[in-house]
Scaffold this active site. Structure first.
Site, PDB file in Angstrom:
ATOM      1  CE  LYS A 174      -1.913  -1.466   3.725  1.00 26.87           C
ATOM      2  NZ  LYS A 174      -2.752  -1.703   4.933  1.00 26.87           N
ATOM      3  CB  THR A 205      -5.838   8.382   7.419  1.00 28.30           C
ATOM      4  OG1 THR A 205      -4.769   8.776   8.302  1.00 28.30           O
ATOM      5  CG2 THR A 205      -5.952   9.377   6.285  1.00 28.30           C
ATOM      6  N   GLY A 207      -7.545   3.969  10.949  1.00 27.13           N
ATOM      7  CA  GLY A 207      -8.149   2.697  10.578  1.00 27.13           C
ATOM      8  C   GLY A 207      -8.186   2.386   9.093  1.00 27.13           C
ATOM      9  CB  THR A 208      -6.571   3.855   6.076  1.00 29.41           C
ATOM     10  OG1 THR A 208      -5.282   3.926   6.703  1.00 29.41           O
ATOM     11  CG2 THR A 208      -7.207   5.225   6.058  1.00 29.41           C
ATOM     12  N   GLY A 209      -5.947   0.942   7.160  1.00 29.50           N
ATOM     13  CA  GLY A 209      -5.456  -0.405   6.869  1.00 29.50           C
ATOM     14  C   GLY A 209      -6.460  -1.469   7.243  1.00 29.50           C
ATOM     15  CB  CYS A 210      -8.667  -1.867  10.213  1.00 30.90           C
ATOM     16  SG  CYS A 210      -7.444  -1.669  11.514  1.00 30.90           S
TER      17      CYS A 210
END
Length: 263
Positions: A174, A205, A207-210
């Site tokens: 990412k 942003t 929690g974007t990965g979750c």
């Protein structure tokens, strides 16, 4: 019948990341969400102030309860902070022959708080990565996994290929984190696919990965190909960011329910 997805991750008391973000994302992407909690965190948009892990035995009981009743069509694994918990997850996933496993190798929160012990990183590599259909590291996590710095598109390709070959799975490296804009790179079966995105000027942003990994798992559960699942997930997260929700004193959450009209 409605497809189902399981998230195995930590709880975020502020609701923007972890189990809470995963469940919101899965619901917004049209699957029935279930959870197995690895840890409780005292957390908000400014950082993590406490982590209380569950025992490996209790995590195993949660996984038994899910797999023996409502079998998940996909599994997303997020924050797991100890080697013992990772070992339990791997054991249960093998026992129940779980499929469509998405591993988000969560190491550091958006706020900068470290969420995993050093011994757990090695256990992730040994036990969970080989079970994954896809790993979703961000650039800092990919740097940890490869031991190399990433500054360019070529660096991303080399890192993604190395991780994919080492663990025998697809890798979504990412972008973001102020590098390479919002472009993500999928390495699957030796083929690179770039997903180009316009950076949305939104500092919230959390929690974007979750969210991205849960959206990928949701779309895999619904039968989409890996490439389609990633593309649909990126479109969803772009919409959640573009909704410009502004909550909290730090890096706030996205609007996971932006597709739902207000009553």
């Amino acid at each position: 019948m409605r497809k189902t997805a399981l998230t195995i991750a930590g709880s975020d008391s502020s609701g923007g990341a972890g189990i809470q973000a995963d469940i919101k994302t899965m619901m917004a992407n049209g699957v029935y969400a279930m959870s197995a909690v690895t840890a409780l965190t005292a957390q908000n948009t400014t950082g993590v102030t406490g982590i209380l892990e569950v025992t490996p035995e209790f995590l195993g009981q949660q996984l038994d309860a899910v797999f023996t009743d409502i079998y998940p069509d996909a599994v997303k694994i997020g924050m797991v902070s100890s080697a013992e918990l990772i070992r339990m997850i791997a054991w249960k996933l093998r026992e129940y022959n779980a499929g469509h496993i998405v591993v988000d190798p969560v190491m550091v929160a958006t706020s900068g708080s470290r969420l995993i012990r050093d011994d757990a990183v090695e256990m992730l590599k040994q036990e969970l990565f080989p079970l994954a259909e896809i790993l979703t590291p961000n650039i800092p996590e990919a740097e940890v996994l490869t031991g190399r710095e990433i500054h360019s598109c070529q660096d991303m390709e080399e890192a993604a290929r190395e991780i994919a070959e080492q663990y025998g799975c697809a890798v979504l490296c990412k972008g973001g984190h102020q590098r390479n804009d919002a472009n993500d790179l999928l390495c699957a079966d030796g083929i690179f696919t770039w997903f180009h995105g316009e950076r949305i000027n939104n500092p919230n942003t959390h929690g974007t990965g979750c969210t991205l990994s849960s959206a990928i798992a949701s779309n895999l559960a619904k039968g989409y190909s890996l490439k389609e699942a990633v593309e649909r997930a990126k479109n969803y997260i772009s919409g959640a960011l573009a909704a410009m929700l502004d909550l909290g004193k730090g890096s706030g959450p996205m609007d996971h329910g932006y597709r739902i009209e207000e009553e």
